[in-house]
Motif scaffolding. Structure first.
Motif: not given
Length: 436
Positions: A213-218
């Motif tokens: 998940s891009p959001e979770q990675d951020i």
């Protein structure tokens, strides 16, 4: 503080560039040298990599030497077996102040590798007592902790005595490469960083592998930066992001999409370095040309994504809360970080999903939820009560696990709608691949 690998990365980041780096390793000296020179000449801010072979990784130096004598192909560079004179010739005219070289190895017992790299004036490597034992070795974790304690002391004392500042990167944020929820990856990265500091290292990097998940990675990278600021006073550190380490897209478009997302993640979270993957990852060991193409693609994507200002650290996210709880619970077990890690795994305070090493309890499980984020399905004995439900209503079955393993590959190869980082609110490994 001497410049060294960490100084090069810091200076490059200050100039507005992301350092990009391959996983490259070849058994033949001429090919390895050509790979380093091609990396140095790539149109990007690059660091070089010498990845050692599988025999050297497990300490089977007789087999590595026999392969060299017979001309058999190796899946990496046999740094120890080639010897000092050959290794010096490899690096002649390659490594300099504008192009540092890191040795990547994958060993639970890194002493011989550390001696060999120090003998030729190299000062940068990576790994860790947990991250290079549980996924890639069957030796007891207690032995790996002892081996890494001696290895860190060797690297620190010999490197600093020679007037250098040796650099050590933790692989803790990449354990198993996929399906380990980000909170635990961040915690392991910080804990191995503290282990390195305890044994004399003053220049380290903290890893995090791109997940689902891009959001979770951020959230995860910003949480990692926040925890490093809190726990790692007195050392110079930077963050290195790894392009996704699970089942990789099989199409050039899918591979390029995933690598571009990794570069954007690194830049927009303030990470200073990126380990790339190539479009060939799903099929074979990549060529020099494919590595250079990946480096240049990542460099271009990084320049396009450069933020106006560095992002703030995040201390209000779910990933931060989980990671901090795991770090604190582990450190409370013993004042010696190595012993604390051993007790944490014995008690299940740290527990890697789907890892079959005998010293991993194996009770924790993860799953990918409806929005693509990686969550806990069963926390086992992890001390996350109040932050995470102890277990979800149904266990993770084999079909769901197989589907999760291919989630990222399927999404990028299909070109299906995938939330890019521009919309985020801030809020199988081969023997050659990581591994090492």
């Amino acid at each position: 503080m001497a410049a060294g690998f960490g100084g090069f990365v810091a200076d490059t980041a200050a100039s507005g560039e992301l350092v990009v780096q391959p996983r490259m390793g070849f058994g033949d000296v001429a090919t390895m040298r050509a790979g380093l020179l091609a990396t140095k000449g790539a149109r990007a801010a690059t660091a070089g990599t010498i990845t050692v072979d599988s025999y050297t990784r497990v300490g089977d130096l007789d087999s590595a030497a026999a392969a060299l004598a017979s001309g058999a192909a190796l899946n990496g560079y046999p740094l120890v077996s080639h010897g000092v004179a050959v290794n010096r010739e490899l690096l002649r005219g390659v490594r300099d102040a504008t192009f540092p070289v890191q040795v990547r190895h994958g060993s639970a017992n890194p002493g011989k590798v550390f001696e060999a790299l120090l003998d030729v004036g190299l000062d940068a490597t990576e790994g860790g007592p947990v991250s290079y034992c549980l996924p890639y070795s069957r030796i007891p974790l207690s032995q790996a902790v002892n081996h890494w304690a001696r290895g860190c002391e060797l690297l620190a004392t010999r490197g600093q005595a020679a007037g250098r500042e040796p650099h050590l990167e933790t692989f803790g944020g990449c354990v198993l490469g996929q399906l380990c929820p980000p909170g635990q990856l961040v915690a392991l990265s910080v804990l191995e960083g503290l282990f390195f500091q305890a044994y004399g290292l003053r220049d380290i990097s903290l890893s995090y592998a791109q997940q689902t998940s891009p959001e979770q990675d951020i959230e995860a990278v910003l949480a990692l930066r926040a925890l490093a600021e809190e726990f790692l006073a007195g050392v110079r550190w930077h963050v290195v992001v790894y392009a996704y380490m699970g089942v990789y897209p099989q199409t050039p478009r899918g591979a390029a999409s995933l690598l571009t997302a990794a570069a954007e993640l690194a830049v927009r979270t303030g990470a200073e370095r990126l380990i790339v993957k190539t479009e060939a990852e799903s099929r074979r060991i990549p060529t020099i040309e494919e590595n250079v193409a990946a480096l240049e693609l990542a460099g271009t994507a990084a320049r396009a994504a450069r933020p106006v200002a560095p992002p703030p650290s995040r201390t209000d996210s779910q990933v931060y809360a989980e990671a901090r709880r795991l770090v604190e619970a582990t450190l409370e077990l013993h004042q010696d970080v190595g012993r604390a890690l051993l007790r944490a795994f014995k008690l299940g305070y740290l527990d890697i999903p789907y890892c079959v090493h005998p010293d991993n309890r194996g009770a924790a499980r993860s799953h990918i939820d409806g929005d693509g984020a990686l969550r806990w399905a069963d926390i086992g004995a992890l001390p996350l009560d109040g932050l995470v439900a102890r277990r979800r209503s149904r266990p993770v079955g084999s079909a769901e696990l197989l589907d999760a393993l291919h989630y990222v590959q399927r999404r990028h190869d299909a070109g299906s709608e995938c939330p890019g980082l521009e919309h985020a609110d801030g809020g199988g490994r081969s023997d050659h691949d990581e591994g090492y």
